[in-house]
Scaffold this active site. Structure first.
Site, PDB file in Angstrom:
ATOM      1  CG  PHE A  11      -7.816   5.217   0.949  1.00  0.00           C
ATOM      2  CD1 PHE A  11      -7.563   4.917   2.282  1.00  0.00           C
ATOM      3  CD2 PHE A  11      -8.343   6.465   0.656  1.00  0.00           C
ATOM      4  CE1 PHE A  11      -7.856   5.821   3.296  1.00  0.00           C
ATOM      5  CE2 PHE A  11      -8.628   7.379   1.655  1.00  0.00           C
ATOM      6  CZ  PHE A  11      -8.382   7.066   2.982  1.00  0.00           C
ATOM      7  CG  HIS A  12      -3.276   3.682  -3.768  1.00  0.00           C
ATOM      8  ND1 HIS A  12      -2.300   4.615  -4.107  1.00  0.00           N
ATOM      9  CD2 HIS A  12      -4.462   4.296  -4.008  1.00  0.00           C
ATOM     10  CE1 HIS A  12      -2.868   5.732  -4.515  1.00  0.00           C
ATOM     11  NE2 HIS A  12      -4.184   5.555  -4.464  1.00  0.00           N
ATOM     12  N   PRO A  13      -4.442  -0.654  -1.565  1.00  0.00           N
ATOM     13  CG  PRO A  13      -6.258  -1.760  -0.587  1.00  0.00           C
ATOM     14  CD  PRO A  13      -5.783  -0.388  -0.999  1.00  0.00           C
TER      15      PRO A  13
ATOM     16  CG  ASP B 243      -2.018   1.037   1.178  1.00  0.00           C
ATOM     17  OD1 ASP B 243      -2.239   1.622   0.100  1.00  0.00           O
ATOM     18  OD2 ASP B 243      -2.650   1.277   2.221  1.00  0.00           O
TER      19      ASP B 243
END
Length: 592
Positions: A526-528, A351
């Site tokens: 919020f980039h998993p 992330d």
């Protein structure tokens, strides 16, 4: 952010014509066409109607002989705030549109827990995200090709898949596509609208000039393979409205083309995969079981060809684990019978962690003060009502920059999201003084985390441990990034506005201080990704092969951000669409 309450209260000033336009937009949104029965048969079942799932449903149902089911745990995207760009502030943390996940207490964040938004609605995260259109760097995809041992993932092979659905405001070119543009003679592109932002800020222009003085070149396009530079982000909007995957891909299929071979179930949570064996004894996924909203008997959808997981980097590994697919000892400990050993399921979580620096300024307006007066709110509301411009049309971040945190890197390894506002934390009020925020993130973190279910109950939230800042390299990049931010703020172009560092504070200077500070103030963007990674045949932790087929399980494919072996250098929504585009092509090929 309280910016939602302050800016969006400007709706009270909108004229009736704007309100009528909003209602019309809601009524035209893609929706389910029929009520499902207890058992139904399809050719392809897609789990998750988010960014990837909407595109997959569109592409696969274009063949009228292919019966497609798209299943979504959330509801329709008919909530007003999905469509007004600044409305993400009302969607994140809202059970109507968000799964409401939280991370575990993270040692790298000095024991803090973070909110971890994931879209739970048609369109998925494209309905609640920051709308930034970003492909990443060509080296990201060349690296994937090396990691999975397949040249099909090189940049030049992935670019046509980006172009296949792009509708870019510049029109067709070597790097972009518009409606009717056909990169390889296969089909025209054009559903995924990319536009310039409909605003500008004097303080952001000054930051851009200062960044150039610090050695970061200006750029008008972050999406040509090397995103180094500073400039305004392009966004997924159409004429000042959010453009989500449901509007781009589901609405045309259901409401324009009236495809009877496509069904969409909303309010249906997939509890598990149905796994049987072929005649030769090999395991095969034959369908899914879903639980309808409000209770009742489980629904069963059987797949003649395959099931495609598109539930995202949190949802996909969770469903696999509930189905007995994953690390056997872990599943057994939860009382789940292991069906297929795949120890990589849920691992390799990556992330982007952003570190926010706030600078108070003088002599220049920012949203902090503009949104705090009745007249300022009225101006914001009228600007949006009459022209679809201004703060209500803005993405969470407007100005971006990609550069190197130190000379050790031969490529841009950090990204800035710069905003004409400041606040203590997401959900808090804007500061009473004028300020800008420069958030910087490590694009290629070496830290790795994991996703694990906590129960066989599909309603139980999973355990999310990102392990941020768990490597020395990541801690050094964090310290260097904060120093770079200070160097940009000290450049002549910002000097007229007397920037003073409010957060984190000039008293923090050493590597140790800055790395510890990053743990205190860092937040996710919020980039998993990466929790069902693709890899070579000899990689014991690879979950899918280079065509996204789950290893050792026939009839199952994954086509979402969880397959990324390493995170892309920037926002991850558009790379996820590219992955889905490629998966759709391979599914069609396998269908014959």
């Amino acid at each position: 952010m309280r910016i939602g309450a302050e800016v969006c209260s400007a709706l009270d000033t909108l004229p009736r014509v704007c309100r009528r336009r909003q209602v019309k937009l809601k009524s035209n949104t893609a929706s389910t066409a029929r009520t499902p029965g207890p058992v139904q048969d399809f050719d392809v079942v897609i789990v998750g109607a988010g960014t990837a799932g909407c595109l997959l449903a569109n592409r696969l149902s274009a063949d009228p002989t292919c019966r497609v089911l798209l299943i979504e745990a959330g509801g329709k995207d008919d909530y007003l705030w999905i469509h007004i760009p600044v409305g993400y502030l009302y969607c994140i943390g809202n059970p109507r549109t968000d799964w409401l996940y939280q991370t575990d207490a993270d040692p790298g964040l000095n024991g803090r827990r973070l909110r971890y938004p994931r879209g739970k609605v048609l369109g998925g995260c494209s309905s609640i995200n920051g709308m930034i259109y970003m492909r990443g760097q060509s080296r990201d995809y060349d690296r994937w090709a090396e990691q999975v041992g397949d040249a099909a993932w090189r940049w030049e092979e992935c670019l046509p898949a980006f172009l296949a659905h792009e509708d870019h405001w510049r029109g067709a070119s070597e790097h972009h596509a518009a409606p009717g543009f056909d990169p390889k003679g296969a089909r025209a592109g054009g559903e995924w609208r990319v536009e310039r932002q409909r605003l500008s800020w004097k303080i952001l222009d000054a930051f851009s000039a200062a960044a150039q003085e610090a050695g970061i070149p200006a750029t008008e396009d972050f999406n040509r393979g090397n995103n180094e530079g500073v400039g305004y982000f392009e966004v997924n909007q159409r004429s000042g409205w959010r453009w989500n995957a449901a509007k781009a891909f589901l609405k045309p299929a259901l409401l324009r083309d009236h495809r009877d071979n496509l069904q969409v179930w909303t309010g249906a949570t997939v509890s598990r995969l149905l796994i049987d064996t072929d005649a030769d004894g090999a395991p095969r996924v034959t369908g899914v079981e879903a639980l309808p909203l409000g209770g009742g008997a489980p629904l069963v959808a059987r797949a003649r060809q395959e099931v495609v997981m598109a539930a995202g980097a949190v949802g996909t590994p969770s469903i696999l684990q509930r189905s007995g697919v994953g690390e056997g000892a872990f599943l057994h400990g939860l009382g789940i019978t292991p069906v297929h050993e795949l120890p990589g399921v849920g691992g390799n979580l990556q992330d982007h962690l952003q570190i926010r620096a706030v600078f108070q300024v003088d002599g220049v307006p920012t949203l902090n003060t503009l949104a705090q007066t009745w007249w300022g709110k009225a101006r914001i509301g009228l600007d949006y009502a009459l022209r679809r411009r201004g703060p209500m049309s803005m993405a969470p971040s407007q100005l971006g920059a990609f550069t190197r945190s130190s000379e050790r890197y031969a490529w841009p390894n950090v990204q800035y999201h710069v905003q004409p506002l400041s606040l203590e934390a997401f959900g808090e009020p804007l500061h009473s003084f004028n300020a800008f925020t420069a958030s910087v993130c490590n694009l290629n973190p070496s830290s790795r985390g994991r996703i694990q279910i906590t129960s066989a109950d599909p309603e139980a939230a999973p355990s999310i441990l990102a392990n941020y800042l768990s490597t020395e390299e990541d801690r050094q990049v964090a310290a260097d990034s904060l120093r770079l931010t200070r160097r940009i703020a000290a450049m002549p172009s910002l000097a007229p506005y007397r920037p003073r560092e409010v957060k984190p504070g000039v008293q923090y200077q050493s590597d140790e201080d800055l790395a510890r500070l990053a743990g205190d103030i860092g937040t996710t963007i919020f980039h998993p990704v990466g929790t069902c990674k693709m890899g070579r045949p000899d990689d014991p932790l690879a979950v899918v092969d280079s065509r996204l087929r789950v290893r050792g399980l026939r009839g199952l494919r994954v086509a979402d951000a969880s397959v990324m072996p390493s995170i892309t250098s920037g926002n991850t929504n558009s790379p996820t669409l590219m992955i889905a585009e490629r998966a759709a092509g391979w599914i069609r090929q396998d269908r014959g």
